[in-house]
Design an enzyme around this catalytic site. Structure first.
Site, short mmCIF file in Angstrom:
data_model
loop_
_atom_site.label_atom_id
_atom_site.label_comp_id
_atom_site.label_asym_id
_atom_site.label_seq_id
_atom_site.Cartn_x
_atom_site.Cartn_y
_atom_site.Cartn_z
N SER A 107 53.02 16.00 22.73
CA SER A 107 53.97 17.11 22.71
C SER A 107 55.36 16.56 22.45
O SER A 107 55.64 15.38 22.78
CB SER A 107 53.96 17.83 24.06
OG SER A 107 55.02 18.78 24.16
N TYR A 150 55.70 17.87 33.36
CA TYR A 150 55.04 17.85 32.06
C TYR A 150 55.65 16.78 31.16
O TYR A 150 54.93 16.08 30.45
CB TYR A 150 55.14 19.24 31.42
CG TYR A 150 54.34 19.40 30.16
CD1 TYR A 150 52.96 19.16 30.15
CD2 TYR A 150 54.94 19.81 28.97
CE1 TYR A 150 52.22 19.32 28.99
CE2 TYR A 150 54.20 19.97 27.81
CZ TYR A 150 52.85 19.73 27.82
OH TYR A 150 52.12 19.89 26.66
#
Length: 256
Positions: free
Chosen positions: A137, A150
Site C-alpha cells: 500500500s 496500518y
C-alpha cells in the site's frame, strides 16, 4: 505450458479481481481465503480452484503447501490478503487491532514464503523463473494521522519484500511489490471502520474515479505476464485525484 498461481484474499476485492483476471488469461489459479462459501461461488463461476485457509494459522499454511505439492506445484504466489482495523491515533489504538494487522499483513507473508519457496524454486528450475508478488500500500510509504497501525504493518510487509528480493539475488525468482493508493472496494474501508457503511462511503465522497480492484488486478497481471527477465520491483499506483497520500482532490477534475 499453463502456469499456476496462488492468489490470497481471493474471496473479495483486489484478490478476487486478480484471480478472475489471471484465470481469463489462461492461468491455473488457486484462490485462497477464509470464507469457503465465497470461494466456492468463485470456483463455480470461473474455474478458480478454491482452497479455504486462514493465513494467520501456521497449520493452514502448511496444509496449503502440502496440497499444492500433491496437486501440481506452483509458479507464482500473489499475496493480496491483509487489511486494516481502526483509524485511531497512536495513543488511542487498540493493541489487539495492531496485533491482528501485523499477523495479517506481515507474518502471513513470512509464513507463505517459508512454506512455498521450495515449490517456487522447483518451478523456476523447470520453467525458467517463478514469481512472488505482494500487494502492499502507499500507506507503507507515507504515514498519516489515524493510520499508525496500518502504516506500521504495511511498512513491515514492504521491508519483508525488499529484504527477500536481496536474499534471493542470483536465483531466477522475481519479487514484485504493488503499492496501491486509494482503491474503492466493497469491504476494505467497511472492515476498517467496524462495519460503518456511512463512514466508509464518506472516505470516497467527491473523489472522481478512485481506483477499482480491476485496475490493480490489471497491473498485477501485467507484472506476472512480463518476460521472465523483467522484474517490476515496485509499482505505485493511485487515482489521478490522489497526487500524494495526503493530497486528494474532491470534486470534478478540471484544467486550470
Amino acid at each position: 505450458m499453463t502456469r499456476r498461481a496462488v492468489v490470497t484474499g481471493a474471496s473479495s476485492g483486489i484478490g478476487e479481481a486478480t484471480a478472475r483476471l489471471l484465470r481469463s488469461r489462461g492461468w491455473e489459479v488457486v484462490g485462497v481465503a477464509r470464507r469457503a462459501d465465497r470461494l466456492a461461488a468463485l470456483e463455480a463461476e470461473t474455474g478458480v480452484v478454491a482452497h479455504a485457509a486462514d493465513l494467520t494459522d501456521a497449520a493452514d499454511v502448511a496444509g496449503l503447501s502440502t496440497w499444492l505439492r500433491e496437486t501440481g506445484g506452483l509458479d507464482a504466489l500473489v499475496h493480496v490478503a491483509g487489511g486494516a482495523r481502526g483509524s485511531d491515533r497512536v495513543e488511542d489504538g487498540d493493541p489487539e487491532d495492531w496485533r491482528w494487522m501485523f499477523e495479517a499483513n506481515v507474518l502471513s507473508g513470512q509464513r507463505l514464503v517459508a512454506s512455498l519457496l521450495p515449490l517456487l524454486r522447483s518451478a523456476a528450475d523447470a520453467g525458467g523463473h517463478a514469481d512472488l508478488l505482494f500487494v502492499t500500500s502507499t500507506a507503507a510509504q507515507t504515514a498519516y494521522p489515524g493510520g499508525g497501525g496500518y502504516n506500521a504493518a504495511k511498512a513491515g510487509e514492504a521491508m519483508l519484500v525488499h529484504a527477500l528480493r536481496q536474499e534471493l539475488n542470483g536465483e531466477p525468482l522475481r519479487v514484485i511489490e504493488i503499492a496501491p493508493g486509494m482503491v474503492r472496494t466493497e469491504e476494505f474501508s467497511l472492515n476498517r471502520l467496524g462495519g460503518n457503511q456511512e463512514a466508509a462511503d464518506k472516505l470516497y465522497e467527491g473523489v472522481e474515479a478512485p481506483l477499482l480492484a480491476d485496475d490493480v488486478a490489471d497491473v498485477i497481471a501485467y507484472a506476472l505476464d512480463a518476460p521472465g527477465h523483467v522484474n517490476l520491483d515496485l509499482v505505485t499506483l493511485r487515482p489521478v485525484a490522489q497526487s500524494a497520500q495526503h493530497l486528494l482532490a474532491r470534486g470534478p477534475l478540471t484544467t486550470r
